[in-house]
Design a protein around this motif. Structure first.
Motif, PDB file in Angstrom:
ATOM      1  N   VAL A  66       0.875  -1.042   0.022  1.00  0.00           N
ATOM      2  CA  VAL A  66       0.001   0.023   0.026  1.00  0.00           C
ATOM      3  C   VAL A  66       0.794   1.224  -0.157  1.00  0.00           C
ATOM      4  O   VAL A  66       0.450   2.095  -0.806  1.00  0.00           O
ATOM      5  N   ILE A  67       1.647   1.443   0.847  1.00  0.00           N
ATOM      6  CA  ILE A  67       2.781   2.564   0.991  1.00  0.00           C
ATOM      7  C   ILE A  67       3.480   2.689  -0.328  1.00  0.00           C
ATOM      8  O   ILE A  67       3.433   3.648  -0.968  1.00  0.00           O
ATOM      9  N   PHE A  68       4.341   1.597  -0.463  1.00  0.00           N
ATOM     10  CA  PHE A  68       5.362   1.917  -1.810  1.00  0.00           C
ATOM     11  C   PHE A  68       4.767   1.698  -3.287  1.00  0.00           C
ATOM     12  O   PHE A  68       4.884   2.738  -3.977  1.00  0.00           O
ATOM     13  N   ASP A  69       3.890   0.631  -3.460  1.00  0.00           N
ATOM     14  CA  ASP A  69       3.412   0.440  -4.454  1.00  0.00           C
ATOM     15  C   ASP A  69       2.327   1.369  -5.032  1.00  0.00           C
ATOM     16  O   ASP A  69       2.064   1.749  -6.144  1.00  0.00           O
ATOM     17  N   TYR A  70       1.393   1.668  -3.945  1.00  0.00           N
ATOM     18  CA  TYR A  70       0.174   2.083  -4.314  1.00  0.00           C
ATOM     19  C   TYR A  70       0.534   3.677  -4.037  1.00  0.00           C
ATOM     20  O   TYR A  70       0.172   4.434  -4.967  1.00  0.00           O
ATOM     21  N   ARG A  71       0.479   3.931  -2.692  1.00  0.00           N
ATOM     22  CA  ARG A  71       0.552   5.498  -2.496  1.00  0.00           C
ATOM     23  C   ARG A  71       1.932   6.384  -2.896  1.00  0.00           C
ATOM     24  O   ARG A  71       1.531   7.376  -3.316  1.00  0.00           O
ATOM     25  N   LEU A  72       2.877   5.766  -2.788  1.00  0.00           N
ATOM     26  CA  LEU A  72       4.080   6.552  -3.248  1.00  0.00           C
ATOM     27  C   LEU A  72       3.857   6.742  -4.915  1.00  0.00           C
ATOM     28  O   LEU A  72       4.278   7.920  -5.219  1.00  0.00           O
ATOM     29  N   SER A  73       3.864   5.745  -5.516  1.00  0.00           N
ATOM     30  CA  SER A  73       3.787   5.874  -7.051  1.00  0.00           C
ATOM     31  C   SER A  73       2.578   6.951  -7.448  1.00  0.00           C
ATOM     32  O   SER A  73       2.915   7.731  -8.119  1.00  0.00           O
ATOM     33  N   ARG A  74       1.495   6.754  -6.616  1.00  0.00           N
ATOM     34  CA  ARG A  74       0.460   7.623  -6.994  1.00  0.00           C
ATOM     35  C   ARG A  74       0.765   8.883  -6.657  1.00  0.00           C
ATOM     36  O   ARG A  74       0.532   9.874  -7.614  1.00  0.00           O
ATOM     37  N   ALA A  75       1.598   9.324  -5.617  1.00  0.00           N
ATOM     38  CA  ALA A  75       1.809  10.683  -5.341  1.00  0.00           C
ATOM     39  C   ALA A  75       2.591  11.133  -6.154  1.00  0.00           C
ATOM     40  O   ALA A  75       2.687  12.343  -6.802  1.00  0.00           O
ATOM     41  N   LEU A  76       3.821  10.567  -6.551  1.00  0.00           N
ATOM     42  CA  LEU A  76       4.709  10.872  -7.626  1.00  0.00           C
ATOM     43  C   LEU A  76       4.144  11.212  -9.027  1.00  0.00           C
ATOM     44  O   LEU A  76       4.433  12.027  -9.422  1.00  0.00           O
ATOM     45  N   LEU A  77       3.135  10.495  -9.355  1.00  0.00           N
ATOM     46  CA  LEU A  77       2.419  10.527 -10.677  1.00  0.00           C
ATOM     47  C   LEU A  77       1.735  11.973 -10.588  1.00  0.00           C
ATOM     48  O   LEU A  77       1.702  12.591 -11.322  1.00  0.00           O
ATOM     49  N   ALA A  78       0.909  12.194  -9.315  1.00  0.00           N
ATOM     50  CA  ALA A  78       0.454  13.277  -9.109  1.00  0.00           C
ATOM     51  C   ALA A  78       0.982  14.604  -9.239  1.00  0.00           C
ATOM     52  O   ALA A  78       0.731  15.503  -9.841  1.00  0.00           O
ATOM     53  N   ALA A  79       2.137  14.532  -8.647  1.00  0.00           N
ATOM     54  CA  ALA A  79       3.100  15.661  -8.874  1.00  0.00           C
ATOM     55  C   ALA A  79       3.598  15.841 -10.104  1.00  0.00           C
ATOM     56  O   ALA A  79       3.620  16.923 -10.575  1.00  0.00           O
ATOM     57  N   LEU A  80       3.850  14.696 -10.898  1.00  0.00           N
ATOM     58  CA  LEU A  80       4.125  15.059 -12.291  1.00  0.00           C
ATOM     59  C   LEU A  80       3.206  15.748 -13.285  1.00  0.00           C
ATOM     60  O   LEU A  80       3.208  16.511 -13.904  1.00  0.00           O
ATOM     61  N   CYS A  81       1.860  15.194 -13.026  1.00  0.00           N
ATOM     62  CA  CYS A  81       0.769  15.361 -13.604  1.00  0.00           C
ATOM     63  C   CYS A  81       0.378  17.027 -13.125  1.00  0.00           C
ATOM     64  O   CYS A  81       0.379  17.885 -14.363  1.00  0.00           O
ATOM     65  N   GLY A  82       0.428  17.334 -12.088  1.00  0.00           N
ATOM     66  CA  GLY A  82       0.150  18.664 -11.723  1.00  0.00           C
ATOM     67  C   GLY A  82       1.153  19.782 -12.255  1.00  0.00           C
ATOM     68  O   GLY A  82       0.988  20.747 -12.691  1.00  0.00           O
ATOM     69  N   GLY A  83       2.588  19.193 -12.118  1.00  0.00           N
ATOM     70  CA  GLY A  83       3.472  20.111 -12.570  1.00  0.00           C
ATOM     71  C   GLY A  83       3.524  20.182 -14.171  1.00  0.00           C
ATOM     72  O   GLY A  83       3.793  21.357 -14.528  1.00  0.00           O
ATOM     73  N   THR A  84       3.372  19.223 -14.585  1.00  0.00           N
ATOM     74  CA  THR A  84       3.382  19.278 -16.376  1.00  0.00           C
ATOM     75  C   THR A  84       2.167  20.005 -16.755  1.00  0.00           C
ATOM     76  O   THR A  84       2.187  20.829 -17.669  1.00  0.00           O
ATOM     77  N   LEU A  85       0.882  19.878 -16.175  1.00  0.00           N
ATOM     78  CA  LEU A  85      -0.251  20.763 -16.669  1.00  0.00           C
ATOM     79  C   LEU A  85      -0.073  22.119 -16.404  1.00  0.00           C
ATOM     80  O   LEU A  85      -0.281  22.869 -17.196  1.00  0.00           O
TER      81      LEU A  85
END
Ligand SMILES: Nc1ncnc2c1ncn2[C@@H]1O[C@H](COP(=O)(O)OP(=O)(O)OP(=O)(O)O)[C@@H](O)[C@H]1O
Ligand SMILES: [Mg+2]
Lengths: 345, 274
Positions: A66-85
């Motif tokens: 949950v922590i590493f594969d689910y939440r961390l990857s999700r948080a990093l992708l959210a960061a990339l998504c917000g940043g690039t948009l």
């Protein structure tokens, strides 16, 4: 004669960079620890340590997952998504000289989702064309359609927004047509949920795709920072300052199309981030793109991580689509900017 | 040798806007373009700084085809001040003038002392140094114009092209900007509307009418009563003014050529009574 120093000194810069990094890390930490499953902070850090450096802390497989594969990857992708948009929004606003320009409002996101849905459901291109490839083609087609509409309508900078609205409608209708006529019930449900934007299905492979895209596109944008400043008084003014206007437009529009398409193909359409964040960033660091673009990247990243957390806790037992959360903030901000733009003219 | 146009043409919306114009700017001198609204002055200036492509003919810079000069080299050499250029970006006066340094800086170059000196000198020259940090959109029309000129000067050009640089300026600043252009010693091509200012400050004048140059040369040779009547449709009387220079007077109600009489003024009394 006295005026503020042109460049802040190095100590101040390092301090700002550290503060920004700290804010980003804090946001990611929050994203990793907040969620349905209550996991203590210490366990969360241990799971991160295990995942990143193989430290071998005793963490249950479920919690580790949950922590590493689910939440961390999700948080990093959210960061990339917000940043690039946010970055895309800043670029489009500068090139089109319109404070309301962003990928969602201009219909680029809608075009990208039509392309992605076409590949998903029709299987266009089969093995050759991936979903993100379809999204990219859709984004480029949308850009061209909107550009043609805007030019046909007189080419002024407010026509671009109207053309974007028309383009959005067109591509949303195309998507709906594909879904209703060709998709089975399960596909249709999946597509509709994905269309509103959601980070639920995000896993590490998505992060490995999005990270290089974001970094390379950011690099391309930064190389054009001064050139974007030169567009302040319009394309002719930029050209007379030695800017290769056509080349710059093609390169930067393509860059925004790549960023938008990548994010749309992973998380669906997320509106308003590209609109709101550049304005907030301008308010904080001023209009010079050398500072504005990095600020957009970081603020967009932090905003999206927080928006994702909100989407998970706003309604108990349920996850709101991320696009709904960003629209909740974005729509009022849109109105505010519109109102201020009216007063300025 | 400097900027010259050789029989250049440009059309828009299936209409010839610039129709076979040939002219030559002399180094360090001021060439004035005059002509009625819509005669093609702005269009011609845009062709001269390569913002539009000529359809036929050629523009040369130092006898080299302008189309072959690399963009940035051109921008270091030639600066353009548009007729109207505005922005919604929240820029300060100094931000705007800094844009003039764009062609001198690489994509990754940081701001140098040379750049800073050029910006300060340019602001000083147009008398706007005290407004350094004022926001662009709070400036008056004339102040904006002067900041645009400062931006062009920050490019450190040898040729300066200006489209109605005296637009919006009060008479003092009209005179001071034109005097400044004279002092700069750079080659200037400018569109002007005020015929007296044109004849006062330009070394040469080209008169544009429906996209064609109908007369060019030294102001006294070009600006004749006959030509002004023909091109502008306005009767004028030209004679020596108080300073001994030629002065063009517009005759509102044209009497016999050469005879100037003020129209009789109606007596100021109540004509409604009775
Ligand atoms: N892109 C275009 N499309 C259609 N017509 C154009 C275009 N550009 C210029 N024109 C026309 O060409 C003519 C000349 O325009 P231009 O702006 O060069 O005139 P001008 O001499 O600068 O006038 P003014 O004194 O009013 O500034 C005008 O009639 C204008 O309508
Ligand atoms: Mg004009």
């Amino acid at each position: 004669m006295s005026h503020a120093p042109i460049e802040p000194n190095w100590a101040a810069r390092v301090a700002i960079a550290l503060a920004v990094l700290l804010a980003l890390v804090t946001a990611i930490t929050l994203a990793v620890t907040i969620g349905e499953m209550q996991i203590p902070l210490s366990t969360a850090f241990q799971a991160l340590g295990n995942g990143m450096f193989d430290l071998g802390y005793p963490v249950s497989a479920i919690q580790q997952g949950v922590i590493f594969d689910y939440r961390l990857s999700r948080a990093l992708l959210a960061a990339l998504c917000g940043g690039t948009l946010a970055l895309s929004g800043a670029i489009l606003q500068a090139l089109l000289r319109n404070p309301l320009a962003e990928p969602y409002i201009l219909g680029i996101s809608a075009g990208a989702s039509t392309g992605a849905v076409a590949v998903m459901i029709l299987g266009f291109g089969g093995a050759v064309l991936t979903i993100s490839g379809g999204a990219f083609i859709g984004a480029v087609v949308a850009l061209l359609v909107v550009a043609a509409l805007a030019t046909g309508a007189g080419g002024s900078s407010d026509r671009v927004i109207l053309a974007g609205v028309a383009g959005s409608q067109l591509f949303n209708a195309a998507t709906a047509t594909i879904v209703t006529t060709l998709a089975n019930a399960e596909q249709a449900r999946g597509v509709m949920f994905w269309l509103l934007g959601n980070f639920g299905g995000v896993r590490w492979p998505d992060v490995w795709v999005a990270t290089p895209v974001a970094l390379i596109c950011f690099g391309v944008c930064m190389l054009h920072a001064k050139v974007l400043d030169a567009f302040a008084f319009g394309a002719d003014a930029a050209a007379s300052l030695g800017v290769a206007v056509t080349r710059v437009r093609i390169v930067l529009f393509a860059t925004t199309a790549v960023m938008t398409a990548t994010m749309v193909s992973i998380v669906g359409t997320v509106g308003f981030v590209g609109l709101v964040i550049p304005h907030a960033a301008r308010f904080l660091v001023g209009p010079a793109h050398a500072r504005l673009l990095p600020a957009c990247l970081v603020i967009g990243a932090i905003f999206m991580i927080l928006a994702d957390i909100l989407s998970r806790i706003l309604v108990p037992q349920q996850i709101l689509p991320i696009g709904v959360v960003t629209a909740l903030f974005g729509a009022p901000a849109f109105a505010l900017i519109l109102y201020r733009a009216r007063r300025a003219t | 040798m400097t900027l010259a146009a050789h029989d250049i043409r440009w059309s828009a919306a299936r209409r010839m806007i610039v129709d076979g114009v040939t002219l030559r700017a002399e180094p360090g001198r001021i060439l004035g373009l005059i002509g009625p609204n819509g005669s093609g002055k702005s269009s011609l200036l845009r062709l001269l700084c390569r913002l539009r492509k000529v359809e036929s003919g050629v523009v040369t810079l130092d006898d080299r085809d302008l189309a072959t000069v690399p963009r940035r080299d051109l921008a270091k050499r030639l600066a353009f001040v548009e007729q109207q250029a505005s922005t919604e970006v929240q820029l300060s006066v100094c931000d705007v003038v800094k844009l003039g340094r764009t062609p001198h800086r690489g994509a990754l170059a940081s701001w140098s002392d040379v750049d800073e000196a050029a910006v300060e000198a340019a602001l000083e020259r147009v008398d706007m140094a005290a407004r350094h940090d004022q926001l662009w959109h709070t400036l008056s029309g004339g102040e904006r114009q002067r900041v645009h000129i400062a931006r062009a000067l920050a490019q450190e050009p040898r040729e300066l092209i200006l489209d109605e640089p005296t637009n919006h300026l009060d008479i003092q600043h009209q005179l001071s900007i034109l005097a400044l252009l004279r002092r700069l010693g750079v080659t200037c091509i400018l569109a002007l509307h005020d015929l007296n200012l044109a004849s006062l400050f330009c070394d040469e004048i080209a008169v544009l009418h429906e996209g064609k140059v109908v007369a060019s040369g030294a102001p006294p040779d070009v600006l004749t009563e006959d030509l002004i009547a023909r091109v502008f449709g306005v009767a004028v009387s030209i004679r020596a003014g108080a300073s001994g220079r030629r002065h063009i007077e517009y005759l509102i109600d044209p009497p016999e050529p050469g005879v100037v009489t003020a129209p009789p003024r109606p007596a100021l009394k109540n004509t409604h009574g009775g």
